[in-house]
Scaffold this motif. Structure first.
Motif, PDB file in Angstrom:
ATOM      1  N   TRP A   1    -105.271  47.801 -55.961  1.00 33.11           N
ATOM      2  CA  TRP A   1    -105.696  46.285 -56.028  1.00 33.11           C
ATOM      3  C   TRP A   1    -106.816  46.379 -56.840  1.00 33.11           C
ATOM      4  CZ3 TRP A   1    -103.609  42.148 -53.432  1.00 33.11           C
ATOM      5  CH2 TRP A   1    -104.565  41.035 -53.387  1.00 33.11           C
ATOM      6  N   TYR A   2    -107.918  47.550 -56.489  1.00 30.32           N
ATOM      7  CA  TYR A   2    -109.263  47.262 -57.218  1.00 30.32           C
ATOM      8  C   TYR A   2    -109.014  47.653 -58.577  1.00 30.32           C
ATOM      9  CZ  TYR A   2    -114.173  48.408 -58.160  1.00 30.32           C
ATOM     10  OH  TYR A   2    -115.102  48.628 -58.856  1.00 30.32           O
TER      11      TYR A   2
ATOM     12  N   ARG B   1     -98.121  32.364 -55.360  1.00 30.88           N
ATOM     13  CA  ARG B   1     -96.859  32.141 -56.221  1.00 30.88           C
ATOM     14  C   ARG B   1     -96.731  31.296 -57.180  1.00 30.88           C
ATOM     15  NH1 ARG B   1     -92.260  30.688 -52.349  1.00 30.88           N
ATOM     16  NH2 ARG B   1     -92.668  32.986 -51.737  1.00 30.88           N
ATOM     17  N   ASP B   2     -97.254  30.166 -57.300  1.00 31.41           N
ATOM     18  CA  ASP B   2     -97.611  29.034 -58.096  1.00 31.41           C
ATOM     19  C   ASP B   2     -98.486  29.636 -59.375  1.00 31.41           C
ATOM     20  OD1 ASP B   2     -96.054  27.255 -56.855  1.00 31.41           O
ATOM     21  OD2 ASP B   2     -97.931  26.199 -56.146  1.00 31.41           O
ATOM     22  N   LEU B   3     -99.418  30.304 -58.997  1.00 30.40           N
ATOM     23  CA  LEU B   3    -100.483  30.736 -60.137  1.00 30.40           C
ATOM     24  C   LEU B   3     -99.804  32.048 -60.902  1.00 30.40           C
ATOM     25  CD1 LEU B   3    -103.862  31.087 -57.698  1.00 30.40           C
ATOM     26  CD2 LEU B   3    -103.347  29.526 -59.863  1.00 30.40           C
ATOM     27  N   VAL B   4     -98.773  32.917 -60.070  1.00 27.20           N
ATOM     28  CA  VAL B   4     -98.185  34.018 -60.879  1.00 27.20           C
ATOM     29  C   VAL B   4     -97.120  33.230 -61.958  1.00 27.20           C
ATOM     30  CG1 VAL B   4     -96.693  35.931 -60.574  1.00 27.20           C
ATOM     31  CG2 VAL B   4     -98.715  35.803 -59.151  1.00 27.20           C
TER      32      VAL B   4
ATOM     33  N   ARG C   1    -105.623  36.975 -62.015  1.00 25.08           N
ATOM     34  CA  ARG C   1    -106.852  37.415 -61.226  1.00 25.08           C
ATOM     35  C   ARG C   1    -107.076  36.249 -60.043  1.00 25.08           C
ATOM     36  NH1 ARG C   1    -113.229  37.262 -61.951  1.00 25.08           N
ATOM     37  NH2 ARG C   1    -113.548  37.646 -59.861  1.00 25.08           N
ATOM     38  N   LEU C   2    -107.080  34.900 -60.373  1.00 28.60           N
ATOM     39  CA  LEU C   2    -107.147  34.140 -59.584  1.00 28.60           C
ATOM     40  C   LEU C   2    -106.200  34.282 -58.274  1.00 28.60           C
ATOM     41  CD1 LEU C   2    -108.725  31.300 -58.429  1.00 28.60           C
ATOM     42  CD2 LEU C   2    -106.942  30.014 -59.737  1.00 28.60           C
ATOM     43  N   ALA C   3    -104.798  34.557 -58.573  1.00 27.23           N
ATOM     44  CA  ALA C   3    -103.999  34.684 -57.655  1.00 27.23           C
ATOM     45  C   ALA C   3    -104.553  36.118 -56.616  1.00 27.23           C
ATOM     46  CB  ALA C   3    -102.540  35.197 -58.106  1.00 27.23           C
TER      47      ALA C   3
ATOM     48  N   TRP D   1    -100.002  43.972 -66.097  1.00 30.81           N
ATOM     49  CA  TRP D   1    -100.824  43.257 -64.986  1.00 30.81           C
ATOM     50  C   TRP D   1    -100.130  42.376 -64.079  1.00 30.81           C
ATOM     51  CZ3 TRP D   1    -105.294  42.451 -68.732  1.00 30.81           C
ATOM     52  CH2 TRP D   1    -105.818  43.446 -69.081  1.00 30.81           C
ATOM     53  N   HIS D   2     -99.195  41.566 -64.749  1.00 28.94           N
ATOM     54  CA  HIS D   2     -98.438  40.593 -64.029  1.00 28.94           C
ATOM     55  C   HIS D   2     -97.526  41.485 -63.056  1.00 28.94           C
ATOM     56  CE1 HIS D   2     -95.158  37.971 -63.366  1.00 28.94           C
ATOM     57  NE2 HIS D   2     -95.930  36.858 -63.758  1.00 28.94           N
ATOM     58  N   ALA D   3     -96.887  42.385 -63.571  1.00 27.93           N
ATOM     59  CA  ALA D   3     -96.019  43.325 -62.594  1.00 27.93           C
ATOM     60  C   ALA D   3     -96.845  43.770 -61.704  1.00 27.93           C
ATOM     61  CB  ALA D   3     -95.140  44.526 -63.601  1.00 27.93           C
ATOM     62  N   ASP D   4     -97.716  44.455 -61.743  1.00 28.42           N
ATOM     63  CA  ASP D   4     -98.800  44.909 -60.783  1.00 28.42           C
ATOM     64  C   ASP D   4     -99.254  43.969 -59.624  1.00 28.42           C
ATOM     65  OD1 ASP D   4     -98.807  47.426 -62.129  1.00 28.42           O
ATOM     66  OD2 ASP D   4    -100.758  47.226 -63.184  1.00 28.42           O
ATOM     67  N   VAL D   5     -99.602  42.824 -60.198  1.00 25.70           N
ATOM     68  CA  VAL D   5     -99.969  41.630 -59.266  1.00 25.70           C
ATOM     69  C   VAL D   5     -98.790  41.387 -58.330  1.00 25.70           C
ATOM     70  CG1 VAL D   5    -100.578  39.271 -59.121  1.00 25.70           C
ATOM     71  CG2 VAL D   5    -101.886  40.780 -60.700  1.00 25.70           C
ATOM     72  N   THR D   6     -97.600  41.175 -58.984  1.00 25.01           N
ATOM     73  CA  THR D   6     -96.316  40.779 -58.109  1.00 25.01           C
ATOM     74  C   THR D   6     -96.235  41.923 -57.226  1.00 25.01           C
ATOM     75  OG1 THR D   6     -95.387  39.614 -60.055  1.00 25.01           O
ATOM     76  CG2 THR D   6     -94.028  40.298 -58.332  1.00 25.01           C
ATOM     77  N   GLU D   7     -96.344  43.092 -57.602  1.00 25.89           N
ATOM     78  CA  GLU D   7     -96.287  44.260 -56.431  1.00 25.89           C
ATOM     79  C   GLU D   7     -97.225  44.189 -55.505  1.00 25.89           C
ATOM     80  OE1 GLU D   7     -96.398  48.978 -56.716  1.00 25.89           O
ATOM     81  OE2 GLU D   7     -95.697  47.898 -58.516  1.00 25.89           O
TER      82      GLU D   7
END
Length: 130
Positions: free
Chosen positions: A82-83, A6-9, A40-42, A110-116
């Motif tokens: 994810w991949y 959560r902090d990384l995002v 990516r780290l998240a 990508w931010h929206a994708d990572v959150t999802e």
């Protein structure tokens, strides 16, 4: 010290949208690349957390291997997404003089994708295939 996903995002979001009225010291391309690295780290941290609960030895595997094995624990569409996102962020994090950095719009997507994806990770570790 490790940061939570959560902090990384949130840090990536802060890089992509600096507060109004401030003069950002980094160029938009540099901020976008840094945000991609944080995203990516998240994903990597979330993947490691997932594998620690399923099979702690998998934490030592490479990112691509972890993503391929994820297909047995989540729906194929989540594993595929994810991949794809992880691969795109990996490519964006590598600096080459002949390539332009990712655009802020790409990194926002990508931010929206990572959150999802972080929301879609299962709390149960039961394999989805027999």
């Amino acid at each position: 010290m490790t940061r939570s996903t959560r902090d990384l995002v949130a840090a990536a979001d802060a890089l992509l949208t600096p507060p109004p009225g401030t003069m950002p010291s980094l160029t938009p391309g540099l901020r976008a690349r840094a945000a991609a690295a944080l995203l990516r780290l998240a994903l990597d941290e979330a993947m490691d957390d997932f594998w620690r609960s399923v099979s702690p030895r998998m934490v030592h595997s490479r990112g691509r291997t972890k993503a391929l094995c994820l297909d047995w624990y989540v729906s194929p569409s989540v594993a595929r997404q994810w991949y794809v996102v992880w691969s795109a962020l990996s490519a964006a994090c590598h600096h080459h003089t002949y390539e332009l950095p990712p655009t802020p719009a790409e990194v926002r997507a990508w931010h929206a994708d990572v959150t999802e994806l972080l929301r879609a990770m299962p709390s149960s570790t039961t394999p989805t295939r027999p």
